[in-house]
Design an enzyme around this catalytic site. Structure first.
Site, PDB file in Angstrom:
ATOM      1  N   TYR A   1      55.589  41.696  34.355  1.00 34.32           N
ATOM      2  CA  TYR A   1      54.747  42.012  33.193  1.00 34.32           C
ATOM      3  C   TYR A   1      53.540  42.839  33.638  1.00 34.32           C
ATOM      4  CZ  TYR A   1      51.477  41.422  29.345  1.00 34.32           C
ATOM      5  OH  TYR A   1      50.570  41.652  28.336  1.00 34.32           O
TER       6      TYR A   1
ATOM      7  N   GLU B   1      48.757  37.064  21.605  1.00 31.47           N
ATOM      8  CA  GLU B   1      47.423  36.806  22.149  1.00 31.47           C
ATOM      9  C   GLU B   1      46.774  35.631  21.420  1.00 31.47           C
ATOM     10  OE1 GLU B   1      46.229  37.894  24.872  1.00 31.47           O
ATOM     11  OE2 GLU B   1      47.441  39.678  25.237  1.00 31.47           O
TER      12      GLU B   1
ATOM     13  N   TRP C   1      48.688  32.612  30.019  1.00 37.14           N
ATOM     14  CA  TRP C   1      49.509  33.732  29.548  1.00 37.14           C
ATOM     15  C   TRP C   1      50.948  33.567  30.038  1.00 37.14           C
ATOM     16  CZ3 TRP C   1      50.014  36.716  25.764  1.00 37.14           C
ATOM     17  CH2 TRP C   1      50.861  37.807  25.804  1.00 37.14           C
TER      18      TRP C   1
END
Length: 172
Positions: free
Chosen positions: A9, A31, A39
């Site tokens: 990522y 988000e 995350w």
């Protein structure tokens, strides 16, 4: 940052310019779901989120009903938080009401001249630009889009480039 999914990522996606209303909506939603979590947790569940939220198609998510909220609350493959689920649906509806679209609105806050961070200490949690973006989104009815979440969005979709000065991904 040694998890292969996170590395991929970071190296191939994070900080790269991303446009398109559905694509930007996906990032706004993810988000918001990430708020208070790692995350990596969201990355590991991203494909489940995409399946559960009809690939973040704005018209489809905007049409969700209470039945869909209940379906999503029962989906162990995503983050099951009623407030965040309802915010995603609300934000899809708000995005469809934007005259020029979500991508266009968000990209008005791009900061290509942001200082290049040398260390992680140089990477802010929020900026005047993210505060302005959050304020603008809230003005249009968006929820779960505070300045920190807005800045994470700005980083993720390339409105700012917060790859460190010596990061190999900075110039890709």
């Amino acid at each position: 940052m040694s998890d292969p999914m996170y590395l991929t990522y970071h190296d191939e996606e994070w900080g790269r310019p991303l446009r398109g209303d559905d694509a930007v909506f996906e990032r706004v939603a993810l988000e918001a779901f990430q708020s208070g979590l790692s995350w990596l947790t969201i990355l590991r569940k991203r494909e489940n989120f995409r399946a559960a939220f009809d690939d973040f198609s704005l018209p489809k998510v905007a049409a969700y009903t209470e039945r869909d909220v209940e379906r999503l609350l029962g989906d162990a493959g995503i983050v099951r938080n009623r407030a965040k689920i309802e915010a995603a649906i609300n934000n899809a509806r708000a995005a469809l009401d934007l005259p020029d679209g979500l991508s266009e609105l968000v990209w008005r806050f791009a900061d290509p001249d942001a200082p290049v961070p040398k260390t992680m200490a140089d990477v802010p949690a929020a900026t005047p630009g993210s505060k302005a973006l959050a304020k603008e989104l809230k003005k249009h009815g968006f929820r779960f889009v505070g300045p920190t979440t807005a800045y994470a969005l700005m980083q993720a979709i390339g409105l700012v480039n917060d790859h460190l000065e010596d990061c190999v991904a900075r110039t890709r």
